[in-house]
Motif scaffolding. Sequence first.
Motif, PDB file in Angstrom:
ATOM      1  N   SER A  27       0.828  -1.198   0.000  1.00  0.00           N
ATOM      2  CA  SER A  27       0.000   0.000   0.000  1.00  0.00           C
ATOM      3  C   SER A  27       0.872   1.261   0.000  1.00  0.00           C
ATOM      4  CB  SER A  27      -0.925  -0.103   1.219  1.00  0.00           C
ATOM      5  OG  SER A  27      -1.352   1.110   1.599  1.00  0.00           O
ATOM      6  N   SER A  28       1.972   1.214   0.734  1.00  0.00           N
ATOM      7  CA  SER A  28       2.871   2.378   0.763  1.00  0.00           C
ATOM      8  C   SER A  28       3.522   2.590  -0.611  1.00  0.00           C
ATOM      9  CB  SER A  28       3.929   2.142   1.845  1.00  0.00           C
ATOM     10  OG  SER A  28       5.045   2.922   1.598  1.00  0.00           O
ATOM     11  N   GLU A  38       2.477   1.600  -3.516  1.00  0.00           N
ATOM     12  CA  GLU A  38       1.482   2.052  -4.505  1.00  0.00           C
ATOM     13  C   GLU A  38       1.110   3.523  -4.272  1.00  0.00           C
ATOM     14  OE1 GLU A  38      -1.564  -1.031  -4.636  1.00  0.00           O
ATOM     15  OE2 GLU A  38      -0.285  -2.234  -5.969  1.00  0.00           O
ATOM     16  N   GLY A  39       1.177   3.947  -3.027  1.00  0.00           N
ATOM     17  CA  GLY A  39       0.975   5.365  -2.730  1.00  0.00           C
ATOM     18  C   GLY A  39       2.078   6.205  -3.374  1.00  0.00           C
ATOM     19  N   HIS A  40       3.318   5.726  -3.266  1.00  0.00           N
ATOM     20  CA  HIS A  40       4.422   6.465  -3.898  1.00  0.00           C
ATOM     21  C   HIS A  40       4.293   6.433  -5.421  1.00  0.00           C
ATOM     22  CE1 HIS A  40       6.704   7.657  -0.418  1.00  0.00           C
ATOM     23  NE2 HIS A  40       6.533   6.450   0.093  1.00  0.00           N
ATOM     24  N   TYR A  41       3.934   5.250  -5.949  1.00  0.00           N
ATOM     25  CA  TYR A  41       3.728   5.160  -7.409  1.00  0.00           C
ATOM     26  C   TYR A  41       2.682   6.195  -7.860  1.00  0.00           C
ATOM     27  CZ  TYR A  41       6.118   0.636  -8.386  1.00  0.00           C
ATOM     28  OH  TYR A  41       7.030  -0.364  -8.602  1.00  0.00           O
ATOM     29  N   SER A  42       1.601   6.301  -7.073  1.00  0.00           N
ATOM     30  CA  SER A  42       0.527   7.234  -7.453  1.00  0.00           C
ATOM     31  C   SER A  42       1.037   8.670  -7.461  1.00  0.00           C
ATOM     32  CB  SER A  42      -0.641   7.137  -6.471  1.00  0.00           C
ATOM     33  OG  SER A  42      -1.151   5.833  -6.467  1.00  0.00           O
ATOM     34  N   ARG A  43       1.841   8.997  -6.444  1.00  0.00           N
ATOM     35  CA  ARG A  43       2.366  10.371  -6.379  1.00  0.00           C
ATOM     36  C   ARG A  43       3.335  10.627  -7.525  1.00  0.00           C
ATOM     37  NH1 ARG A  43       2.744  12.453  -0.378  1.00  0.00           N
ATOM     38  NH2 ARG A  43       3.826  14.107  -1.471  1.00  0.00           N
ATOM     39  N   ARG A  90       1.374  11.026 -10.776  1.00  0.00           N
ATOM     40  CA  ARG A  90       0.607  12.285 -10.703  1.00  0.00           C
ATOM     41  C   ARG A  90       1.516  13.469 -11.030  1.00  0.00           C
ATOM     42  NH1 ARG A  90      -3.843  14.726 -11.247  1.00  0.00           N
ATOM     43  NH2 ARG A  90      -4.760  15.944  -9.557  1.00  0.00           N
TER      44      ARG A  90
END
Length: 402
Positions: free
Chosen positions: A280-281, A283-288, A291
């Motif tokens: 989850s962490s 994927e959070g970085h991937y999303s940022r 973006r």
Amino acid sequence: MGEVKMTLPFTRMPSPFQSLPVPAPDPIFAIMTEAVAAGTKAINCTIGVVMDEDGQTTLLPSVQRAINDVMEDLKHQRFGYPPLLGVPAFRSSVERLIFGEKHPYTVASIASTGGTGALAINLRLMAMLLQSKRILLPSPAWANHPPPCVAAGLAVIEVPYLENSIPTVQPLIEQLKKEKGDVGLLLQAGSHNPTGIDLENEQWADLVRAIKEKGNCIVLLDCAYQGLKHGVEKDVAMVHLFLRENIPTLVTWSAAKNHSIYALRPGLACAVVPDATTKSSVEGHYSRITRSIHSASSTVGQLVVARVQEHYKEEWLDDLKQVRTTLARKRKAMIELIPATCKAALRGFGMFAMLPLTQEQILRLKNEHNVFMTLDGRINIAGIPDARIGEFCAKVRKVVGS
Ligand SMILES: Cc1ncc(COP(=O)(O)O)c(C=O)c1O
């Protein structure tokens, strides 16, 4: 009504854009453009695209069917923003292709714009993790490997990969021993671009041992040709090798070649992680990261790949087998006809071979014989029609003088 004269309201000031140095053109796209401009008389072995006998990009029948389905669906859709991580069915089907149908790994992933976008994302993640900001790159490498490393803030340390057309892992192992702190490694999973020549199994095993001995390494496996060497399962054997040994591994994947949808640009960046919290962490970085570049990637190509994998997989595997058969046939025909000095360079797999030609010979091939390749001697075998292999080899013989 009199003529309206357009006058500039102020004196033109020097523009900051004018101070930019003129950049060198991309070596692969530039020569491709020249080949296309030369028309049908050209033998275009420039960019890595599988082409048919007429020089058109191949469209795999299984993928054509999936495209028809997706187009039909799109007629009835609205187009809100997709999730930053991409289409879930795409991500899970590609994860199964890479890691196996019932794989035991926990995988963080994000859809990207092509394999190149996946490299950009994973290299940025790697740069966040590495104190040293150093990445080792076996060379010759794909021409577009160093730029995204540099853009991610990583210093690229090129390490020799070939000795007389034979792959060597020793310089990489030596360099690993010299690295004082942590370090990244960018490796290709198979059908090496630009040489077509991969490490042997024992060499992979030696490398894995050296990485384990050193510790503190993050490996990025670039998997742009899954299915073009021996088959979709065998072509990701290296991924499993690294994971079995618990080496921190990132994977980048492209659908361009194995689905023949270069223009649609679906790719995937993944990291194999220890648990759901880390997933989850990451994927959070991937999303940022995505973006900050261009937000979510376009979804049409992702929908096509998901459709192929969910509805036409058997057909697709047959189509890929056909591509492999064609590539092997072309290599065999070329080995028989090409000058002796070039034969060893053709014994690899996938689309590419790097012929040991001088730049002068490569320019003569272009200027006198309408044969186009990059200046390092890389040829895209999949771009040469069967019917023109004899002509290609005869032209190479002419410039080599044999
Ligand atoms: C080794 C390698 N990695 C990544 C890519 C990127 O693929 P894409 O066209 O999906 O960006 C390529 C494409 O040629 C490649 O050869």
